[in-house]
Design a protein around this motif. Structure first.
Motif, mmCIF file in Angstrom:
data_model
loop_
_atom_site.group_PDB
_atom_site.id
_atom_site.type_symbol
_atom_site.label_atom_id
_atom_site.label_comp_id
_atom_site.label_asym_id
_atom_site.label_seq_id
_atom_site.Cartn_x
_atom_site.Cartn_y
_atom_site.Cartn_z
ATOM 1 N N GLY A 152 -13.849 6.373 12.022
ATOM 2 C CA GLY A 152 -13.596 6.279 10.390
ATOM 3 C C GLY A 152 -12.795 4.995 9.779
ATOM 4 O O GLY A 152 -12.322 4.199 10.534
ATOM 5 N N LYS A 153 -12.995 4.482 8.193
ATOM 6 C CA LYS A 153 -12.464 3.714 7.329
ATOM 7 C C LYS A 153 -10.530 3.541 7.484
ATOM 8 O O LYS A 153 -10.650 4.186 8.341
ATOM 9 N N PRO A 154 -10.471 2.186 7.386
ATOM 10 C CA PRO A 154 -9.342 1.732 7.219
ATOM 11 C C PRO A 154 -8.529 2.561 6.626
ATOM 12 O O PRO A 154 -9.075 2.751 4.930
ATOM 13 N N GLY A 155 -7.389 3.545 7.019
ATOM 14 C CA GLY A 155 -6.175 4.134 6.429
ATOM 15 C C GLY A 155 -6.998 5.558 6.507
ATOM 16 O O GLY A 155 -6.342 6.118 5.556
ATOM 17 N N LYS A 161 1.018 -1.238 0.064
ATOM 18 C CA LYS A 161 -0.032 -0.036 0.033
ATOM 19 C C LYS A 161 1.109 1.155 -0.052
ATOM 20 O O LYS A 161 2.089 0.809 0.768
ATOM 21 N N MET A 162 0.834 2.007 -0.798
ATOM 22 C CA MET A 162 1.435 2.949 -0.985
ATOM 23 C C MET A 162 1.233 4.562 -1.403
ATOM 24 O O MET A 162 -0.358 4.659 -1.544
ATOM 25 N N GLY A 163 1.581 5.098 -0.626
ATOM 26 C CA GLY A 163 0.293 7.051 -0.502
ATOM 27 C C GLY A 163 0.661 7.155 1.088
ATOM 28 O O GLY A 163 1.590 7.416 1.804
ATOM 29 N N LYS A 164 -0.626 7.848 1.306
ATOM 30 C CA LYS A 164 -0.361 8.101 2.748
ATOM 31 C C LYS A 164 -2.004 8.312 2.901
ATOM 32 O O LYS A 164 -2.846 7.948 2.026
ATOM 33 N N PRO A 165 -2.365 8.534 3.787
ATOM 34 C CA PRO A 165 -3.797 8.399 4.938
ATOM 35 C C PRO A 165 -4.735 9.001 3.689
ATOM 36 O O PRO A 165 -4.285 10.451 3.154
#
Length: 237
Positions: free
Chosen positions: A185-188, A79-83
């Protein structure tokens, strides 16, 4: 494989050789060093350096990687990126084997033995949860799961409460009136990141802050105590 008796003979021959040559015996064997001194042989003991074991699993991470997902019989994913802005990417076309996952798991256990910043959160039949500094690693295997799998997560965003640009009314509530805060909140979506920011916020206000987590994965300062359930039971804390 040499027997202990053979090794003793070799050590004695080395000491005799050093004595005949009037040489200094340099050894990393403390017993050999002491025996040489008892026999009047000049000897210097060199303490062997411990080999530092590094977690091979961390080589899968880049600065933008939030988590990696390795399952036997499949290609590795990350998983790449940010929240809020996360993409699930295949990081290699290679297929992960059970033997490779076992090797990674054994390596993690060696790191835990050596490092003060690594420990087992949970270790039960079929599952291990390990905290490696800021990395949380979950290792599952049969009978808990249908195959070997390793999931590792790493927080890549560290925020303070000021970074959220809260409205003055909400900020004042946090400072003066908040007696119970629910973060959902949702995951991530950044729940843990916000919880860590709140913990640091209250610590800076001069309050004693403690956390209770299923796994101690919040990234907070040393002034904040992090607890985990005692033998899996929250009520025991």
């Amino acid at each position: 494989i040499a027997h202990a008796k053979d090794i003793g003979c070799i050590d004695r021959l080395i000491r005799e050789c050093a004595k005949q040559l009037d040489a200094v015996l340099i050894t990393a064997d403390v017993v050999q060093h002491l025996m040489a001194e008892l026999e009047g042989i000049r000897s210097k003991y060199l303490e062997p350096k411990k080999q530092v074991v590094k977690a091979k699993l961390l080589s899968f991470f880049t600065k933008d990687t939030m988590s990696i997902h390795l399952k036997e019989g499949t290609s590795p994913l990350a998983k790449m990126g940010k929240p809020v802005e996360i993409k699930l990417c295949k990081i290699s076309e290679d297929i992960i084997t059970r033997e490779q996952l076992k090797e990674l798991a054994d390596n993690i256990r060696e790191v835990v033995k050596q490092s003060d910043e690594a420990h087992f959160e949970i270790s039960r039949k079929g599952i291990d949860v390990v905290q490696l500094g800021e990395y949380r690693v979950v290792i599952t295997r049969p009978p808990f799961s249908d195959g070997w799998e390793i999931t590792a997560t790493h927080p890549i965003v560290h925020l303070d409460i000021e970074d959220y640009h809260l409205k003055p009314k909400l900020r004042e509530r946090f400072e003066k009136k908040a007696e119970g805060i629910v973060i959902c909140g949702k995951p991530g979506s950044g729940k843990s990141t916000f919880a860590a920011a709140l913990a640091k916020f209250y610590s800076k206000m001069g309050k004693i802050v403690k956390t209770l987590e299923n796994q101690r994965d919040l990234v907070v300062g040393k002034d904040i105590t992090q607890y985990a359930p005692v033998e899996g039971d929250r009520e025991s804390v």
